[in-house]
Design a protein around this motif. Structure first.
Motif, PDB file in Angstrom:
ATOM      1  N   VAL A  26     -16.757 -10.842 -31.283  1.00 62.15           N
ATOM      2  CA  VAL A  26     -16.805  -9.380 -31.400  1.00 62.15           C
ATOM      3  C   VAL A  26     -16.523  -8.999 -32.851  1.00 62.15           C
ATOM      4  O   VAL A  26     -15.469  -9.344 -33.401  1.00 62.15           O
ATOM      5  CB  VAL A  26     -15.763  -8.716 -30.479  1.00 62.15           C
ATOM      6  CG1 VAL A  26     -15.842  -7.188 -30.613  1.00 62.15           C
ATOM      7  CG2 VAL A  26     -15.978  -9.141 -29.043  1.00 62.15           C
ATOM      8  N   SER A  63      -6.939  -9.836 -21.919  1.00 62.43           N
ATOM      9  CA  SER A  63      -8.113  -9.662 -22.772  1.00 62.43           C
ATOM     10  C   SER A  63      -8.199  -8.240 -23.297  1.00 62.43           C
ATOM     11  O   SER A  63      -8.488  -8.014 -24.483  1.00 62.43           O
ATOM     12  CB  SER A  63      -9.384 -10.013 -21.989  1.00 62.43           C
ATOM     13  OG  SER A  63     -10.541  -9.687 -22.726  1.00 62.43           O
ATOM     14  N   LYS A  64      -7.923  -7.256 -22.434  1.00 65.14           N
ATOM     15  CA  LYS A  64      -8.011  -5.857 -22.844  1.00 65.14           C
ATOM     16  C   LYS A  64      -6.948  -5.530 -23.886  1.00 65.14           C
ATOM     17  O   LYS A  64      -7.231  -4.849 -24.887  1.00 65.14           O
ATOM     18  CB  LYS A  64      -7.848  -4.935 -21.633  1.00 65.14           C
ATOM     19  CG  LYS A  64      -8.032  -3.462 -21.952  1.00 65.14           C
ATOM     20  CD  LYS A  64      -7.967  -2.619 -20.693  1.00 65.14           C
ATOM     21  CE  LYS A  64      -8.187  -1.139 -21.017  1.00 65.14           C
ATOM     22  NZ  LYS A  64      -8.128  -0.294 -19.778  1.00 65.14           N
ATOM     23  N   GLN A 105      -7.949  -7.074 -27.169  1.00 66.10           N
ATOM     24  CA  GLN A 105      -9.018  -6.297 -27.784  1.00 66.10           C
ATOM     25  C   GLN A 105      -8.472  -5.025 -28.432  1.00 66.10           C
ATOM     26  O   GLN A 105      -8.837  -4.688 -29.564  1.00 66.10           O
ATOM     27  CB  GLN A 105     -10.066  -5.942 -26.742  1.00 66.10           C
ATOM     28  CG  GLN A 105     -11.196  -5.069 -27.280  1.00 66.10           C
ATOM     29  CD  GLN A 105     -12.195  -4.676 -26.195  1.00 66.10           C
ATOM     30  OE1 GLN A 105     -12.158  -5.211 -25.098  1.00 66.10           O
ATOM     31  NE2 GLN A 105     -13.066  -3.750 -26.506  1.00 66.10           N
ATOM     32  N   GLN A 106      -7.586  -4.311 -27.729  1.00 66.33           N
ATOM     33  CA  GLN A 106      -7.011  -3.083 -28.286  1.00 66.33           C
ATOM     34  C   GLN A 106      -6.228  -3.372 -29.564  1.00 66.33           C
ATOM     35  O   GLN A 106      -6.299  -2.621 -30.536  1.00 66.33           O
ATOM     36  CB  GLN A 106      -6.099  -2.423 -27.244  1.00 66.33           C
ATOM     37  CG  GLN A 106      -6.850  -1.836 -26.061  1.00 66.33           C
ATOM     38  CD  GLN A 106      -5.932  -1.363 -24.951  1.00 66.33           C
ATOM     39  OE1 GLN A 106      -4.769  -1.768 -24.876  1.00 66.33           O
ATOM     40  NE2 GLN A 106      -6.436  -0.519 -24.068  1.00 66.33           N
ATOM     41  N   GLU A 132      -8.579  -4.006 -32.435  1.00 72.01           N
ATOM     42  CA  GLU A 132      -9.186  -2.772 -32.933  1.00 72.01           C
ATOM     43  C   GLU A 132      -8.234  -2.032 -33.866  1.00 72.01           C
ATOM     44  O   GLU A 132      -8.660  -1.444 -34.870  1.00 72.01           O
ATOM     45  CB  GLU A 132      -9.593  -1.881 -31.756  1.00 72.01           C
ATOM     46  CG  GLU A 132     -10.785  -2.433 -30.969  1.00 72.01           C
ATOM     47  CD  GLU A 132     -11.095  -1.622 -29.731  1.00 72.01           C
ATOM     48  OE1 GLU A 132     -10.290  -0.715 -29.405  1.00 72.01           O
ATOM     49  OE2 GLU A 132     -12.117  -1.891 -29.079  1.00 72.01           O
ATOM     50  N   TYR A 134     -13.315 -11.173 -33.876  1.00 74.23           N
ATOM     51  CA  TYR A 134     -12.361 -11.888 -33.021  1.00 74.23           C
ATOM     52  C   TYR A 134     -13.078 -12.405 -31.783  1.00 74.23           C
ATOM     53  O   TYR A 134     -14.196 -11.985 -31.450  1.00 74.23           O
ATOM     54  CB  TYR A 134     -11.192 -10.976 -32.630  1.00 74.23           C
ATOM     55  CG  TYR A 134     -11.584  -9.751 -31.831  1.00 74.23           C
ATOM     56  CD1 TYR A 134     -11.618  -9.768 -30.434  1.00 74.23           C
ATOM     57  CD2 TYR A 134     -11.919  -8.557 -32.479  1.00 74.23           C
ATOM     58  CE1 TYR A 134     -11.984  -8.648 -29.709  1.00 74.23           C
ATOM     59  CE2 TYR A 134     -12.286  -7.436 -31.765  1.00 74.23           C
ATOM     60  CZ  TYR A 134     -12.313  -7.487 -30.376  1.00 74.23           C
ATOM     61  OH  TYR A 134     -12.690  -6.376 -29.657  1.00 74.23           O
ATOM     62  N   TYR A 146     -12.129 -13.887 -27.661  1.00 77.04           N
ATOM     63  CA  TYR A 146     -11.123 -14.090 -26.613  1.00 77.04           C
ATOM     64  C   TYR A 146     -11.786 -14.743 -25.405  1.00 77.04           C
ATOM     65  O   TYR A 146     -12.783 -14.257 -24.875  1.00 77.04           O
ATOM     66  CB  TYR A 146     -10.504 -12.756 -26.187  1.00 77.04           C
ATOM     67  CG  TYR A 146      -9.374 -12.894 -25.182  1.00 77.04           C
ATOM     68  CD1 TYR A 146      -8.046 -12.798 -25.589  1.00 77.04           C
ATOM     69  CD2 TYR A 146      -9.625 -13.109 -23.827  1.00 77.04           C
ATOM     70  CE1 TYR A 146      -6.997 -12.918 -24.684  1.00 77.04           C
ATOM     71  CE2 TYR A 146      -8.583 -13.239 -22.913  1.00 77.04           C
ATOM     72  CZ  TYR A 146      -7.279 -13.143 -23.350  1.00 77.04           C
ATOM     73  OH  TYR A 146      -6.246 -13.271 -22.446  1.00 77.04           O
TER      74      TYR A 146
END
Length: 689
Positions: free
Chosen positions: A392, A445-446, A449-450, A453, A469, A471
């Motif tokens: 990502v 994972s969420k 990701q946050q 960001e 990145y 994951y």
């Protein structure tokens, strides 16, 4: 534009005219009621000018280390000053605001608003009240009532100022602008694209904020001036209500903003909680229709929004009332219809027929739950459609490679740390990157990701840029730009048996200044609460201009406690972190940076071991030498070859010692450290930007 600055200059001049202003700025014993209890030793220390020009004398640095501040008096002096709300820890004063860069935001019913960007990076909104005429005691009482209204959906009053000629209020600054500007545009700018989720968040947040206001002062507090230009977005992107309680401060009748006031409201003396509900209903209609409260329908005829919506009935309502941008998504039609029904109930002509704001919140929360359920369903579908994890890329960066390119690249181990292993990867297209393989990650994972960001948005020339990145269940990777010279640790102490690099004084100072700027920028992120958490020389690299650049931002919050515990023997951890490794503070970042400064000035690693005896920390060794007044013994022998820099090295050492003080509140903020190091840089030839 000149009118704007003239206006600001008049404001500055009016305040500075106070004959006791000088005393206010130089009084070292502010009153209890003028400064919050949290604003004590820490902030007072930062107000002392750092003058290291006399290393052997009694400098302010030595005085603040040796003498406590005098106790605060219990009686307030009769001096006009900026009064901070209890519980708010200020990092500025009135003088800082008056010296700041100002931008005129707008003029409303009760005064003018300015955005003040101060030298320390803090930005606030200054409201200048031009129609308030009340005794000082009553004004202060009113400010205290407003100041006690703390809620994430209400713009907090941070401070206020009262004098005969000026009444000022200080609030947080919301960078996205008002909802009115988003919906209708602002001074020639195009209006912002607003999807349904954002509009619903605005409505839900504003409803929560107004409902909370209505519960204050025994359930009798009224906002009195609800309108889209007084609604902003908070950090969670929900509506946030500003300008609380100004309507009740106006002694003479003043007409409310046209289009928002309820039928029973003729002036500011008639406002009530029921009229707040009516004004909120207008806000809902604005969000649904994207039309102004007073809408031109042709020629010179102007119709208020309530009449316009009521004129459209039956099946025509959906097509002719709602904003055409929203009608493109058929999945949200039910939510919009229910929101319209709530809005129309709020603008009932008879006040007793309108719902209470807590009832409105409950109805809006039901609609928000509908939206969340639909979004979750779509996310689940997208997740099932994703065949495998992908690399990502951070928004705004154009990828020149993919995961497969990285896997095929020739790799070299750069180093292993407590959080993971770093590799240098040379891709087939000639690009060189650093891949960080993070171990012991405990977040979902969420959450990962946050966090990525947040780090990805942290763009600064002295913070390494996160490019991408990855994951998966077995691998968590982070991709950064590659910095050729290697880390500051490798340069100072060598790597894998290799000889260390000889660093001159100018290079060491640039490393310190750049790294300080990077950490100070990190500390301004996420509502000025972000922490690096792992500041050390092996996480500092050199930019193309030769300045320090900080990497591995915020990774300690992603890994297990076991990984963090390994850092106890690193020599970088502050005393408060040693006792509880799960707590991270900006002050502990300052301590770790102080250890880096000691490394740069001494050339020694953070943990020393001599003659196979028990290892001692660099901080303790420096203190022992300085205590015996053997200052020359502290400095790296390579630096003593340079002439005419002993004084600046002493100043540099003193900054480091301030940073590594045991008590966190005695350490300076990173923004202050930057200023002190830049002052040294300006006295050292060739180190200016």
């Amino acid at each position: 534009m000149s009118n704007i600055y003239d206006n600001w200059e008049r404001l500055v001049a009016a305040v500075i005219r106070k004959e006791q202003l000088w005393q206010m700025f130089h009084d070292q014993s502010p009153s209890v009621s003028s400064v919050s209890s949290d604003f004590s030793l820490d902030s007072q220390v930062l107000d002392v000018p750092f003058d290291f020009s006399s290393p052997g004398g009694s400098s302010p640095f030595q005085q603040q280390m040796q003498q406590p501040l005098p106790p605060l008096p219990a009686v307030e002096k009769a001096v006009s000053r900026l009064v901070f709300i209890q519980g708010f820890n200020p990092a500025f004063d009135l003088e800082d605001m008056l010296k700041s860069t100002a931008e005129f935001l707008g003029k409303g019913t009760f005064g003018s608003a300015y955005m003040a960007a101060m030298d320390n990076g803090i930005t606030v909104v200054l409201k200048r009240l031009n129609v308030v005429n009340m005794p000082e005691k009553k004004f202060r009482q009113h400010m205290e009532v407003i100041g006690r209204v703390w809620h994430e959906n209400v713009s907090a009053l941070r401070a206020y100022y009262f004098s005969k000629d000026e009444k000022l209020m200080v609030h947080d600054h919301y960078s996205n602008g008002s909802v009115s500007a988003m919906l209708h545009g602002k001074t020639g700018e195009n209006r912002a694209p607003l999807d349904w989720e954002m509009r619903l968040r605005i409505a839900v947040g504003a409803a929560r904020g107004i409902a909370h206001i209505h519960k204050q002062s025994g359930g009798k507090l009224v906002h009195g001036n609800i309108k889209s230009s007084n609604i902003f977005l908070n950090s969670q992107q929900y509506g946030c209500v500003s300008d609380l309680g100004l309507a009740s401060m106006i002694p003479s009748p003043v007409m409310r903003t046209a289009g928002y006031h309820a039928p029973e409201v003729k002036n500011t003396r008639n406002v009530s909680q029921a009229s707040d509900v009516y004004s909120f209903g207008i806000l809902l209609l604005e969000l649904l229709t994207r039309k102004s409260p007073l809408h031109a329908v042709g020629g010179n005829e102007v119709v208020d929004l309530v009449k316009l919506v009521n004129s459209v009935t039956g099946k025509e309502r959906t097509a002719n009332v709602f904003d055409v941008e929203l009608l493109r998504n058929r999945d949200i039609e039910e939510q919009m219809v229910k929101t319209l029904e709530i809005g129309m109930s709020c603008v009932a002509k008879t006040p007793r027929k309108r719902p209470k704001m807590d009832e409105v919140v409950k109805m809006m929360e039901v609609i928000r739950k509908m939206m969340e359920d639909i979004r979750k369903m779509m996310e689940d579908i997208n997740t099932r459609n994703a065949l495998q994890p992908k690399l990502v890329f951070i928004e705004g960066l154009n990828p020149d490679f993919e995961l497969e390119d990285m896997l095929r690249a020739s790799a070299e181990v750069l180093g292993k740390g407590t959080i993971g292993t770093s590799y240098k990867a040379i891709l087939e297209n000639g690009i060189t990157i650093v891949v960080k393989r993070v171990k012991d990650v405990i977040v979902t994972s969420k959450e990962f990701q946050q966090h990525m960001e947040v780090i990805g948005r942290m763009r600064h020339k002295n913070v390494t840029t996160l490019m991408a990145y990855y994951y998966s269940r077995d691998e968590k990777l982070m991709v950064y730009d590659y910095y050729g010279p290697g880390s500051a640790s490798a340069m100072l102490h060598g790597k894998y048996g290799e000889n260390k690099i000889s660093l001159d004084w100018e290079t060491r100072l640039r490393i310190a200044v750049g790294a300080a700027r990077g950490i100070a920028h990190i500390h301004t992120q996420v509502g000025q609460n972000h922490v690096h958490g792992n500041v050390k020389a092996s996480n500092i690299f050199l930019t193309a201009q030769g300045y320090g650049c900080v990497s591995d931002v915020g990774l300690t919050t992603l890994v297990s406690r076991t990984s963090v515990l390994h850092r106890k023997s690193s020599g970088y951890l502050a005393p408060e972190v040693l006792t509880d490794t799960m707590k991270l503070f900006q002050a502990s970042d300052v301590y770790s940076f102080g250890v880096v400064l000691l490394e740069l000035i001494t050339g020694k690693p953070p943990i020393l071991s001599e003659d196979n005896d028990e290892a001692i920390q660099l901080v303790n060794w420096v203190y022992s030498v300085v205590r015996e007044d053997w200052t020359a013994e502290v400095f790296d022998l390579e630096l003593l070859r340079y002439t005419d820099i002993e004084e600046v090295m002493v100043n540099f050492l003193q900054i480091a010692l301030i940073c590594v003080q045991n008590i966190p509140k005695n350490r300076p903020k990173m923004s202050e450290v930057v200023r002190m190091l830049e002052d040294i840089g300006r006295t050292n030839s060739g180190t200016n930007d």
